[in-house]
Design a protein around this motif. Structure first.
Motif, PDB file in Angstrom:
ATOM      1  N   HIS A 140     -33.081 -45.104 -71.333  1.00  0.00           N
ATOM      2  CA  HIS A 140     -34.500 -44.223 -72.018  1.00  0.00           C
ATOM      3  C   HIS A 140     -35.103 -43.238 -70.696  1.00  0.00           C
ATOM      4  CE1 HIS A 140     -33.075 -47.124 -74.755  1.00  0.00           C
ATOM      5  NE2 HIS A 140     -32.673 -45.769 -75.142  1.00  0.00           N
ATOM      6  N   TYR A 160     -37.947 -37.266 -74.702  1.00  0.00           N
ATOM      7  CA  TYR A 160     -38.366 -38.073 -75.684  1.00  0.00           C
ATOM      8  C   TYR A 160     -38.057 -38.284 -77.152  1.00  0.00           C
ATOM      9  CZ  TYR A 160     -42.089 -41.409 -77.650  1.00  0.00           C
ATOM     10  OH  TYR A 160     -42.141 -42.569 -78.237  1.00  0.00           O
ATOM     11  N   GLY A 207     -38.238 -41.605 -79.994  1.00  0.00           N
ATOM     12  CA  GLY A 207     -38.773 -42.625 -80.253  1.00  0.00           C
ATOM     13  C   GLY A 207     -38.629 -43.594 -80.634  1.00  0.00           C
ATOM     14  N   PRO A 208     -39.414 -45.090 -80.745  1.00  0.00           N
ATOM     15  CA  PRO A 208     -38.680 -46.009 -81.131  1.00  0.00           C
ATOM     16  C   PRO A 208     -37.204 -46.108 -82.013  1.00  0.00           C
ATOM     17  CG  PRO A 208     -40.874 -46.006 -82.465  1.00  0.00           C
ATOM     18  CD  PRO A 208     -41.002 -44.425 -81.885  1.00  0.00           C
ATOM     19  N   SER A 209     -37.320 -45.317 -83.277  1.00  0.00           N
ATOM     20  CA  SER A 209     -36.033 -45.720 -83.804  1.00  0.00           C
ATOM     21  C   SER A 209     -34.766 -45.094 -83.081  1.00  0.00           C
ATOM     22  CB  SER A 209     -36.438 -44.709 -85.534  1.00  0.00           C
ATOM     23  OG  SER A 209     -36.123 -43.827 -85.534  1.00  0.00           O
ATOM     24  N   ARG A 240     -34.303 -46.105 -79.233  1.00  0.00           N
ATOM     25  CA  ARG A 240     -34.573 -46.137 -78.494  1.00  0.00           C
ATOM     26  C   ARG A 240     -33.759 -48.166 -79.135  1.00  0.00           C
ATOM     27  NH1 ARG A 240     -38.429 -45.430 -74.499  1.00  0.00           N
ATOM     28  NH2 ARG A 240     -38.086 -47.228 -73.516  1.00  0.00           N
ATOM     29  N   HIS A 289     -35.274 -51.204 -85.067  1.00  0.00           N
ATOM     30  CA  HIS A 289     -36.166 -51.159 -84.870  1.00  0.00           C
ATOM     31  C   HIS A 289     -36.997 -51.846 -86.084  1.00  0.00           C
ATOM     32  CE1 HIS A 289     -41.134 -49.948 -83.974  1.00  0.00           C
ATOM     33  NE2 HIS A 289     -40.397 -50.133 -82.737  1.00  0.00           N
ATOM     34  N   SER A 298     -39.588 -50.535 -87.758  1.00  0.00           N
ATOM     35  CA  SER A 298     -39.772 -49.362 -87.995  1.00  0.00           C
ATOM     36  C   SER A 298     -39.707 -48.874 -89.261  1.00  0.00           C
ATOM     37  CB  SER A 298     -40.714 -48.408 -87.172  1.00  0.00           C
ATOM     38  OG  SER A 298     -39.627 -47.770 -86.368  1.00  0.00           O
TER      39      SER A 298
END
Length: 71
Positions: free
Chosen positions: A2, A11, A13-15, A17, A38, A40
């Motif tokens: 990452h 970049y 986002g959390p979803s 990664r 993740h 979220s």
């Protein structure tokens, strides 16, 4: 992995990664990852046949097998 993407200006986002661990064979032709969704996106996870973040993590895992071809 990452961090390399971030350095190139991408970049995630959390979803997107979701890869927690990543292994590559000595011959560089096989890769395996441990993927964790993740928190979220857990509530929307079953709205998809394959969640886009998980699918992207699968593509990231496969791409690791081909990184030696760029050298």
């Amino acid at each position: 992995m990452h961090d390399e993407l971030l350095e190139s200006g991408l970049y995630l986002g959390p979803s997107f990664r979701a890869i927690k661990k990543l292994w590559r064979s000595d011959g560089n032709w096989e890769s395996l990852s441990e993927i964790e969704v993740h928190e979220s996106v857990r509530s929307e996870f079953f709205q998809f046949n394959v969640h886009p973040g998980v699918l992207d993590s699968c593509f990231q895992t496969v791409s690791v097998s081909y990184t030696h071809l760029r050298a």
